[in-house]
Design an enzyme around this catalytic site. Structure first.
Site, mmCIF file in Angstrom:
data_model
loop_
_atom_site.group_PDB
_atom_site.id
_atom_site.type_symbol
_atom_site.label_atom_id
_atom_site.label_comp_id
_atom_site.label_asym_id
_atom_site.label_seq_id
_atom_site.Cartn_x
_atom_site.Cartn_y
_atom_site.Cartn_z
ATOM 1 N N TYR A 1 8.152 -5.733 -6.410
ATOM 2 C CA TYR A 1 7.150 -5.567 -5.295
ATOM 3 C C TYR A 1 7.915 -4.834 -4.078
ATOM 4 C CZ TYR A 1 5.118 -6.387 -0.573
ATOM 5 O OH TYR A 1 4.678 -6.490 0.637
ATOM 6 N N THR B 1 6.662 -3.388 4.536
ATOM 7 C CA THR B 1 7.217 -4.762 4.725
ATOM 8 C C THR B 1 8.639 -4.520 4.673
ATOM 9 O OG1 THR B 1 7.773 -6.527 3.100
ATOM 10 C CG2 THR B 1 7.094 -4.568 1.972
ATOM 11 N N ASP B 2 9.075 -5.844 5.528
ATOM 12 C CA ASP B 2 10.729 -5.788 5.572
ATOM 13 C C ASP B 2 11.365 -6.017 4.327
ATOM 14 O OD1 ASP B 2 9.854 -8.520 5.292
ATOM 15 O OD2 ASP B 2 11.059 -9.279 6.910
ATOM 16 N N GLU B 3 10.534 -6.365 3.209
ATOM 17 C CA GLU B 3 11.239 -6.602 2.138
ATOM 18 C C GLU B 3 11.965 -5.490 1.428
ATOM 19 O OE1 GLU B 3 9.094 -9.330 -0.442
ATOM 20 O OE2 GLU B 3 8.129 -10.314 0.991
ATOM 21 N N GLU C 1 -0.805 -3.971 -4.271
ATOM 22 C CA GLU C 1 -0.280 -5.235 -4.907
ATOM 23 C C GLU C 1 0.741 -6.092 -4.070
ATOM 24 O OE1 GLU C 1 -1.536 -7.149 -7.315
ATOM 25 O OE2 GLU C 1 -3.086 -5.554 -7.999
ATOM 26 N N LYS D 1 7.161 -1.045 -2.872
ATOM 27 C CA LYS D 1 6.940 -0.679 -1.367
ATOM 28 C C LYS D 1 7.857 0.331 -0.687
ATOM 29 C CE LYS D 1 4.012 -2.068 0.765
ATOM 30 N NZ LYS D 1 2.650 -1.535 1.202
HETATM 31 N N1 NAD Z 1 1.453 -10.355 3.370
HETATM 32 C C1 NAD Z 1 2.670 -10.143 4.072
HETATM 33 O O1 NAD Z 1 3.238 -10.983 4.444
HETATM 34 C C2 NAD Z 1 3.077 -8.686 4.316
HETATM 35 C C3 NAD Z 1 3.892 -8.430 4.991
HETATM 36 C C4 NAD Z 1 4.218 -7.008 5.499
HETATM 37 C C5 NAD Z 1 3.710 -6.096 4.788
HETATM 38 N N2 NAD Z 1 2.554 -6.346 3.991
HETATM 39 C C6 NAD Z 1 1.736 -5.465 3.532
HETATM 40 O O2 NAD Z 1 0.640 -5.327 3.903
HETATM 41 C C7 NAD Z 1 -0.350 -4.690 3.015
HETATM 42 C C8 NAD Z 1 -1.681 -5.847 2.832
HETATM 43 O O3 NAD Z 1 -0.975 -7.068 2.564
HETATM 44 P P1 NAD Z 1 -1.908 -8.307 1.914
HETATM 45 O O4 NAD Z 1 -1.031 -9.530 2.136
HETATM 46 O O5 NAD Z 1 -2.948 -8.374 2.815
HETATM 47 O O6 NAD Z 1 -2.209 -8.183 0.587
HETATM 48 P P2 NAD Z 1 -3.555 -8.735 -0.338
HETATM 49 O O7 NAD Z 1 -2.904 -8.909 -1.764
HETATM 50 O O8 NAD Z 1 -4.147 -9.909 0.556
HETATM 51 O O9 NAD Z 1 -4.508 -7.669 -0.074
HETATM 52 C C9 NAD Z 1 -4.403 -6.189 -0.909
HETATM 53 C C10 NAD Z 1 -5.773 -5.650 -0.783
HETATM 54 O O10 NAD Z 1 -5.617 -4.567 -1.568
HETATM 55 C C11 NAD Z 1 -6.490 -4.194 -2.454
HETATM 56 N N3 NAD Z 1 -6.049 -3.306 -3.580
HETATM 57 C C12 NAD Z 1 -4.835 -3.496 -4.282
HETATM 58 N N4 NAD Z 1 -4.848 -2.598 -5.094
HETATM 59 C C13 NAD Z 1 -5.692 -1.590 -4.902
HETATM 60 C C14 NAD Z 1 -5.989 -0.516 -5.348
HETATM 61 N N5 NAD Z 1 -5.556 0.039 -6.392
HETATM 62 N N6 NAD Z 1 -7.209 0.344 -4.756
HETATM 63 C C15 NAD Z 1 -7.690 -0.431 -3.811
HETATM 64 N N7 NAD Z 1 -7.795 -1.395 -3.234
HETATM 65 C C16 NAD Z 1 -6.460 -2.152 -3.744
HETATM 66 C C17 NAD Z 1 -6.882 -5.627 -3.017
HETATM 67 O O11 NAD Z 1 -8.235 -5.712 -3.560
HETATM 68 C C18 NAD Z 1 -6.722 -6.512 -1.874
HETATM 69 O O12 NAD Z 1 -8.077 -6.525 -1.086
HETATM 70 C C19 NAD Z 1 0.358 -4.708 1.824
HETATM 71 O O13 NAD Z 1 0.556 -3.087 1.885
HETATM 72 C C20 NAD Z 1 1.591 -5.261 2.121
HETATM 73 O O14 NAD Z 1 2.548 -4.569 1.317
HETATM 74 C C21 NAD Z 1 2.089 -7.647 3.741
#
Ligand code: NAD
Length: 331
Positions: free
Chosen positions: A147, A121-123, A81, A151
């Site tokens: 969140y 994430t950097d958060e 999430e 993480k």
């Molecule tokens: N978006 C950002 O700016 C950012 C930056 C750094 C790191 N991240 C990390 O990158 C990863 C992806 O982020 P995003 O922005 O693409 O997120 P997103 O919310 O767009 O995608 C998350 C995906 O994970 C799936 N998912 C969620 N819970 C699940 C579960 N229990 N089982 C199976 N699938 C599940 C969802 O269906 C979705 O397809 C995350 O781990 C996030 O913490 C994101």
């Protein structure tokens, strides 16, 4: 190479799958995703079924993730999430997917002796003051939101599984991503699509909060570099020196979309809003030789705006419900 991508139907996961598909025609990709509101199989349309398979499954489901991990060589773990506002409203899915889910992924990786790259994430480091040095691999954890706390919890589990059980894993902590396939609840697509709807973009509070923007394609190429050259047990910070305040980002979007500079409105700030994130990404560049493609935020933003203009059918179904949710929060 058989690669398992958890969360591969989400924003960054699907960008990563497209990059791997393009760069490694000899790899087989399996996406494992429960398709929450944030996942969308359309993000993966057009991939050849002889090189790609989709499994609809939840990482918290021990048997399902165990079987998928058993059948691959490497796991890249994106599934989580990911939206801070949702975590402040309803934290449980974050605790469940981000902590319990990562535990199940780790146990499957340990049992079947597979390689893992964990996406973070950097958060997890909390926020910085205006003159603080950027986050690096040694910055202590200090998460602020449900969140980032979940993480952080998942990162600690991965580190403990490396140290206690000797699993073969790497971790990356990346800054805020933007680019195609990002859900319209997130800051940049929300502002672009608000303007496309003829409405004013929304600035949280005074708009001073700073994010260090990176294009999702650059994040994906960094992950690929870590898979190919990263050292087991190491953590890599990923960023492209893209610091911009909310106000500056909206100003740029307005300019690129031909709107007046004052065409925006203030909305309530997020509770506990982190002030500044900034990444020192020198380790991945010097040790692994990684270089980003999108070093100019304006150009990356321009191509992202073009993508949302060309793909209205993709974001339209999510838009109304997303704005209704924001209205409830006063944002
Ligand atoms: N978006 C950002 O700016 C950012 C930056 C750094 C790191 N991240 C990390 O990158 C990863 C992806 O982020 P995003 O922005 O693409 O997120 P997103 O919310 O767009 O995608 C998350 C995906 O994970 C799936 N998912 C969620 N819970 C699940 C579960 N229990 N089982 C199976 N699938 C599940 C969802 O269906 C979705 O397809 C995350 O781990 C996030 O913490 C994101």
């Amino acid at each position: 190479m058989r690669i398992l991508v958890t969360g591969g139907a989400g924003f960054i996961g699907s960008n990563f799958v497209h990059l791997v598909y393009l760069e490694h025609p000899d790899w087989h990709i399996t996406v494992f995703d429960s398709l929450t509101y944030a996942g969308n199989e359309k993000n993966l349309e057009g991939l050849d079924p002889s090189r790609y398979k989709f499994i609809k499954g939840d990482i918290c489901d021990e048997a399902a993730i165990d079987a998928a991990v058993a059948d691959c060589d490497t796991v890249v773990h994106f599934a989580a999430e990911s939206h801070v506002d949702n975590s402040v409203h309803t934290p449980w899915p974050f605790v469940n997917s981000n902590i319990v889910g990562t535990y199940q992924v780790l146990e499957a990786v340990r049992k079947h002796n597979k390689h893992l790259h964990h996406i973070s994430t950097d958060e997890v480091f909390g926020d910085l003051g205006p003159n603080d040095p950027k986050f690096n691999e040694k910055t202590p954890y200090d998460p602020s939101s449900p969140y980032s706390a979940t993480k952080a919890g998942s990162d600690h589990l991965v580190r403990a599984w490396i140290r206690s059980f000797g699993i073969q894993a790497t971790i990356s902590n990346c800054s805020n991503n933007y680019g195609p396939y990002q859900h319209v609840e997130k800051f940049i697509p929300r502002q672009i699509t608000e303007i496309m709807e003829g409405r004013k973009p929304k600035l949280y509070g005074t708009g001073e909060a700073i994010r260090d923007w990176i294009h999702a394609e650059d994040h994906s190429s960094a992950i690929l570099t870590i898979l190919e050259k990263g050292k087991i047990g190491e953590t890599y910070m990923v960023g492209t020196n893209g610091e911009k305040s909310g106000k500056e980002s909206i100003a740029l979007i307005l300019e690129l979309m031909g709107k007046p500079a004052d065409f925006y409105e203030h909305v309530n700030d997020r509770p506990g809003h982190d002030y500044r994130y900034a990444i020192d990404g020198s380790k991945i560049r010097t040790e692994l030789g990684w270089q980003p493609k999108y070093t100019d935020f304006r150009e990356g933003l321009r191509s992202t705006i073009d993508w949302y203009k060309a793909n209205e059918a993709w974001w339209r179904p999510q838009k109304e419900a997303t704005e209704a949710k924001y209205k409830e929060l006063g944002r």
